[in-house]
Enzyme design. Sequence first.
Site, PDB file in Angstrom:
ATOM      1  N   GLN A  58     -23.284  -3.382  15.755  1.00 59.27           N
ATOM      2  CA  GLN A  58     -24.338  -2.628  15.174  1.00 59.27           C
ATOM      3  C   GLN A  58     -24.340  -1.101  15.620  1.00 59.27           C
ATOM      4  OE1 GLN A  58     -28.146  -4.800  16.075  1.00 59.27           O
ATOM      5  NE2 GLN A  58     -27.021  -6.708  15.631  1.00 59.27           N
ATOM      6  N   ASP A  59     -24.577  -0.791  16.600  1.00 60.65           N
ATOM      7  CA  ASP A  59     -24.407   0.687  17.198  1.00 60.65           C
ATOM      8  C   ASP A  59     -23.847   0.572  18.395  1.00 60.65           C
ATOM      9  OD1 ASP A  59     -26.797  -0.012  18.519  1.00 60.65           O
ATOM     10  OD2 ASP A  59     -27.767   1.859  18.213  1.00 60.65           O
ATOM     11  N   PRO A  60     -23.152   1.809  18.993  1.00 63.96           N
ATOM     12  CA  PRO A  60     -22.490   1.521  20.302  1.00 63.96           C
ATOM     13  C   PRO A  60     -23.342   1.205  21.467  1.00 63.96           C
ATOM     14  CG  PRO A  60     -21.659   3.688  19.069  1.00 63.96           C
ATOM     15  CD  PRO A  60     -22.989   2.879  18.410  1.00 63.96           C
TER      16      PRO A  60
END
Length: 215
Positions: A58-60
């Site tokens: 998804q995101d970092p």
Amino acid sequence: MTWKDIIENEQQKPYYGKLKEEIDKRYENSIVFPEKQNIFKAFSLTKFEDLKVVILGQDPYHGIGQAQGLSFSTPSNIKNPPSMVNILKEINDDLGKKSVCEDGDLTPWAKQGIMLLNTILTVEQGLAKSHHNLGWEIFTDNIIKYISDNKENVIFLLWGSPAISKTKLIDKNKHFILTAPHPSPLSVYRGFYGCKHFSKTNEILKKLNKEEIIW
């Protein structure tokens, strides 16, 4: 085509100019991960022509020192986050042996043709999904579509609803899609444990006469 050509093509599009301006501003005014030079690390470690597998994140990670530009991966000197712990456990259960990436750094996977791609490529410290809807999703959707259109027999590992929602971008007649709940502690017992995606990926690669992954 190389990733450099593909990315440069995206960078010519109007949405990307707005995205870059916003991201540059945020790097200037707040703490953003990963380090700027690692934003496109997933592309630099896995060549387009060598691509066998895509694992979508998804995101970092948004903790200090965790994000390194590869989905789920952390530098070897950082304690493994819960999702990574659960991925390593499933590898052990599935394959009957420990991963070559017990330290949480998935660079060895990337070098074997696994693209570790987050759908959002940057995040602010301590604020999950803080760079949602800035334009990264357009960029990574276009990358997924490009892979689907221009490659064959890529294995996509999609874990969790946001990743599974990208199925619509992938031509199922040309590629393999394996789905499971996300490996986070919240959903790991809903079917990530026991998904056997690591052995299944190698079974597919074997049938395609491609080198299996050393997980």
